[in-house]
Write an enzyme that holds these catalytic residues in place. Structure first.
Site, PDB file in Angstrom:
ATOM      1  N   SER A 274      24.823 -46.773  17.937  1.00 29.81           N
ATOM      2  CA  SER A 274      25.921 -47.497  18.589  1.00 29.81           C
ATOM      3  C   SER A 274      25.552 -48.907  19.026  1.00 29.81           C
ATOM      4  O   SER A 274      26.428 -49.736  19.243  1.00 29.81           O
ATOM      5  CB  SER A 274      26.427 -46.719  19.802  1.00 29.81           C
ATOM      6  OG  SER A 274      25.379 -46.530  20.732  1.00 29.81           O
TER       7      SER A 274
ATOM      8  N   HIS B  23      26.295 -48.894  26.933  1.00 33.39           N
ATOM      9  CA  HIS B  23      26.243 -50.104  26.098  1.00 33.39           C
ATOM     10  C   HIS B  23      26.426 -51.349  26.944  1.00 33.39           C
ATOM     11  O   HIS B  23      26.945 -51.277  28.058  1.00 33.39           O
ATOM     12  CB  HIS B  23      27.312 -50.003  25.006  1.00 33.39           C
ATOM     13  CG  HIS B  23      27.248 -48.702  24.272  1.00 33.39           C
ATOM     14  ND1 HIS B  23      28.049 -47.627  24.602  1.00 33.39           N
ATOM     15  CD2 HIS B  23      26.422 -48.290  23.275  1.00 33.39           C
ATOM     16  CE1 HIS B  23      27.729 -46.593  23.821  1.00 33.39           C
ATOM     17  NE2 HIS B  23      26.743 -46.973  23.006  1.00 33.39           N
TER      18      HIS B  23
ATOM     19  N   ASP C 296      29.831 -49.777  29.657  1.00 32.45           N
ATOM     20  CA  ASP C 296      30.422 -48.445  29.841  1.00 32.45           C
ATOM     21  C   ASP C 296      29.413 -47.407  30.333  1.00 32.45           C
ATOM     22  O   ASP C 296      29.672 -46.216  30.265  1.00 32.45           O
ATOM     23  CB  ASP C 296      31.030 -47.970  28.513  1.00 32.45           C
ATOM     24  CG  ASP C 296      29.989 -47.933  27.392  1.00 32.45           C
ATOM     25  OD1 ASP C 296      28.797 -48.192  27.665  1.00 32.45           O
ATOM     26  OD2 ASP C 296      30.369 -47.646  26.232  1.00 32.45           O
TER      27      ASP C 296
END
Length: 376
Positions: free
Chosen positions: A49, A344, A341
């Site tokens: 991610s 990240h 979040d």
């Protein structure tokens, strides 16, 4: 560089942020002056991610909604951030368009500048679970054989494809390993058991680089993993936690550092084995930890708290009410948060990390990123 040092020594937060963002937006222009990229390279990225530019959404139809993407794209692009990721800034610095996810069937055939195989949640092991590193590699091999097949036909699509020399001169970026460590801890494994798994993870990355080398790849850019123990998600969920002086989970950071030492060592080995390859190791951990340790110098408040989440201070993270889901709240536009979040980074934090990556101070061997420009 002196410019970087001068910028970073400014202590006025507001002035800093106002002065920083144009610098980031103009990184490309600065590099162009320094000899930049007349012919941007083809780039292939493998990862999780931290560098997924929409692969999870394209591949699984998984919904990632606003406020993700609110600050730059003004819509969700499948990136887990309010804006651009480090890889986006790196692409912009080379004057190339942002990488399309390999699995996105709606980008036409816009893969002339490469493709992004990174997918949210990816690990290196076990080997045959989508979308682990090995699967991403198999996807690349399929992409390459199809592209070269098309190039040898009269199909009009071939103009949109990458040639044999494009693949040979491509830059291969790898940013993976964080989830292997994080998942092991979240399964309840002890620190010593997590550490025992690290050599297997490093081994998978080494196999990937050697496979790409055997395919003709010679340029590699390898990111190590960041301070896992400083993520608000980990801080909110770890039961018994010994914290380091910045308030991060010491065991998680210690495992990340051991992984990074192994990765660095593996890159050194490969430089000896693969004499004509250029393998750059980038210390993302040092950059990110410095951002947290000296957050006020960079204009950030609450370095261990998520901008988008639930629960308020100290971490604003709730595993059941995550960013973008009902009940979550988001800090004001143009925030001064490092964490977006809970896992990240915000675009502002990513921009500073990218600028430091481009400074070469964290790269072994020190290599300007535009070294990877193709010769046309």
């Amino acid at each position: 560089s002196l410019l970087l040092m001068a910028t970073l020594s400014l202590h006025s937060h507001i002035f800093f942020l106002i002065s920083l963002l144009p610098v980031i937006l103009n990184v490309r222009r600065h590099l162009a002056v320094a000899g930049g990229c007349q012919y941007p390279p083809v780039i292939f990225n493998f990862g999780d991610s931290n560098s997924d530019t929409g692969g999870l959404v394209a591949g699984l139809g998984y919904a990632i909604s606003l406020p993700n993407g609110r600050s730059f794209f003004r819509r969700s692009t499948g990136r887990l951030s309010d804006g651009r990721l480090i890889i986006d800034f790196l692409c912009q610095s080379l004057n190339t368009s942002l990488l399309n996810p390999y699995l996105d069937s709606l980008v036409g055939s816009k893969f002339q500048n490469g493709a992004n195989f990174a997918i949210v949640g990816s690990t290196t092991l076990p080997r045959y679970v989508p979308f682990v590193l090995n699967i991403q590699l198999m996807q690349f091999l399929h992409f390459k054989s199809r592209a070269l097949e098309l190039a040898s036909t009269s199909d009009p699509l071939k103009e949109m494809m990458i040639s044999e020399s494009g693949f040979r001169n491509a830059l291969f970026m790898i940013d993976i390993g964080q989830n292997d460590i994080a998942d092991s801890f979240s399964k309840g494994l002890s620190y010593s058991r997590v550490v025992k798994l690290i050599p297997n993870v490093i081994s998978e990355i080494k196999i990937a680089i050697k496979t790409l080398y055997d395919e003709g790849g010679r340029k590699f850019w390898v990111h190590n993993t960041g301070p896992l123990g400083c993520l608000p998600q980990k801080l909110s969920m770890v039961q018994s936690k010994a914290l380091d002086k910045q308030g991060c989970v010491a065991s998680h950071n210690s495992a990340a550092k051991l992984f990074n030492e192994g990765l660095d060592h593996m890159c050194r080995e490969l430089r000896t084995e693969l004499r004509d390859a250029h393998i750059v190791y980038v210390d993302i951990y040092a950059i990110k930890y410095d951002l947290i340790a000296n957050s006020t110098n960079y204009g950030f408040e609450k370095p261990l708290m998520a901008c988008c989440g639930h629960g308020g201070p100290p971490y604003n993270y709730n595993v059941n009410i995550t960013c973008g889901h009902g009940g979550s709240n988001t800090c004001n536009e143009g925030s001064r948060f490092i964490s977006w979040d809970g896992i990240h980074y915000t675009e502002t934090a990513n921009a500073i990390v990218a600028m430091k990556v481009l400074s070469m101070q964290y790269s072994t061997p020190p290599t300007p990123f535009h070294f990877f420009c193709s010769s046309g």
